[in-house]
Design an enzyme around this catalytic site. Structure first.
Site, PDB file in Angstrom:
ATOM      1  N   HIS A  72       0.821  -1.204   0.000  1.00 16.58           N
ATOM      2  CA  HIS A  72       0.000   0.000   0.000  1.00 16.58           C
ATOM      3  C   HIS A  72       0.860   1.260   0.000  1.00 16.58           C
ATOM      4  O   HIS A  72       1.962   1.291   0.546  1.00 16.58           O
ATOM      5  CB  HIS A  72      -0.900   0.032   1.232  1.00 16.58           C
ATOM      6  CG  HIS A  72      -2.131  -0.807   1.105  1.00 16.58           C
ATOM      7  ND1 HIS A  72      -3.041  -0.668   0.077  1.00 16.58           N
ATOM      8  CD2 HIS A  72      -2.633  -1.790   1.906  1.00 16.58           C
ATOM      9  CE1 HIS A  72      -4.039  -1.521   0.237  1.00 16.58           C
ATOM     10  NE2 HIS A  72      -3.806  -2.229   1.337  1.00 16.58           N
ATOM     11  N   CYS A 102       0.229   2.573  -4.630  1.00 21.82           N
ATOM     12  CA  CYS A 102      -0.551   3.727  -5.046  1.00 21.82           C
ATOM     13  C   CYS A 102       0.184   5.024  -4.704  1.00 21.82           C
ATOM     14  O   CYS A 102       0.976   5.075  -3.767  1.00 21.82           O
ATOM     15  CB  CYS A 102      -1.910   3.720  -4.356  1.00 21.82           C
ATOM     16  SG  CYS A 102      -2.983   2.381  -4.902  1.00 21.82           S
TER      17      CYS A 102
END
Length: 317
Positions: free
Chosen positions: A92, A144
């Protein structure tokens, strides 16, 4: 300056799946295991100079913020002129409000270790600034908001206006919203504050990112902006998400879309590719597959055309 020959090729590979949490991903550990094999078979990395950190059940060293930074700092400490350093992160990412008063509406990039001790663009800038002359440090971040993950690094391939129909794909975005990070940290500290630095410093102490230290110390740590040997291949633009694929319905192996695209590009092209070519070709693969994410390249001008991790002389291995 890019060196054609290096003494050592060292790598830190980090895969975070966040098992049994609401943020669980599925392909990140597979990504770094595949990359480990590629580094050895294609690029001549010695496994004794490689360190793998994952949050798989039973892992001896978990990919916490402190452990990842310790591994990265140790790699940089051992680096000598001509060495090739590589960091592959799959997990993440998030965006945090800028800590700089001159840019109150800017957002900065960070990766999210398994314990939420964020590692920021400024931490990566510090690592690059510590490199000895002639060494190179390539970061491939399949996360991301990873565009710009090395603070102040020059943009070579940036945002794209090309869009595809990613809505037809079923995937998990590799992002944890800033509000979720704040909620988690606040639950640990019990402090009523909207300043994330306050919470990170309270929970992690000196292991927290240097982004949240005093401004004077920040300048002392980072030094001045100059062309350097940092090379960032990001899975997407700073305002985009990267995809985690879990094709369980057909029995396929889970993977990160960007990591998989890079592996496909390297497998198809047996001759050395430049950093620019790897990113450009990975963009083409992702577009053909229907993903609406655009890998980017950040580095100095010389390294844009330099070979990705350079192809060693096989006769010398």
């Amino acid at each position: 300056m890019y060196m054609e020959k290096g003494k050592k090729r060292m790598a830190i590979l980090v895969g975070c799946n966040y098992p049994n949490t609401q943020n669980e991903l599925h392909g990140c550990i597979n990504d770094v295991l595949t990359m480990r094999d590629v580094l050895v078979s294609r690029f001549g990395f010695d496994p004794s100079y490689m360190e793998l950190l994952t949050d798989a059940p039973g892992s001896l060293v978990m990919p916490t913020g402190a452990n990842i930074k310790s591994a990265l700092n140790g790699m940089v400490d051992r680096a000598e002129p001509g060495d090739v350093l590589f960091f592959h992160y799959s997990g993440h990412g998030t965006r945090i409000p800028s800590t700089k008063p001159s840019h109150p509406f800017r957002q900065d990039e960070a990766i999210v270790p398994c314990d939420f001790n964020l590692i920021t663009d400024m931490d990566f800038r510090q690592l690059v600034n510590r490199l000895p002359g002639g060494a190179s440090f390539t970061i491939l971040s399949d996360s991301c908001h990873s565009g710009g993950l090395i603070d102040k690094e020059k943009e070579q391939i940036g945002p794209s206006s090309v869009t595809t129909n990613s809505k037809s794909l079923s995937y998990s975005p590799k992002t944890i919203p800033f509000d979720s990070v704040m909620h988690h940290l606040t639950s640990l500290t019990g402090i009523d504050s909207s300043d994330i630095g306050t919470h990170l410093s309270e929970v992690f102490g000196s292991d927290a990112s240097i982004k949240f230290c005093a401004h004077e110390l920040e300048q002392d740590l980072l030094g001045s902006l100059r062309p350097d040997a940092g090379i960032l291949l990001s899975g997407c633009q700073a305002n985009e998400t990267s995809a985690d694929m879990n094709p369980t319905s057909d029995g396929g192996k889970a993977y990160g879309a960007f990591s998989n695209a890079v592996h496909m590009v390297l497998k198809k092209n047996v001759t050395p590719l430049s950093n620019r070519e790897v990113v450009t070709l990975a963009r083409e693969v992702l577009q053909a597959q229907g993903f609406d994410q655009h890998p980017c390249l950040y580095c100095c001008d010389n390294n844009a055309g330099a070979p990705f991790l350079w192809q060693p002389d096989r006769s010398s291995l």
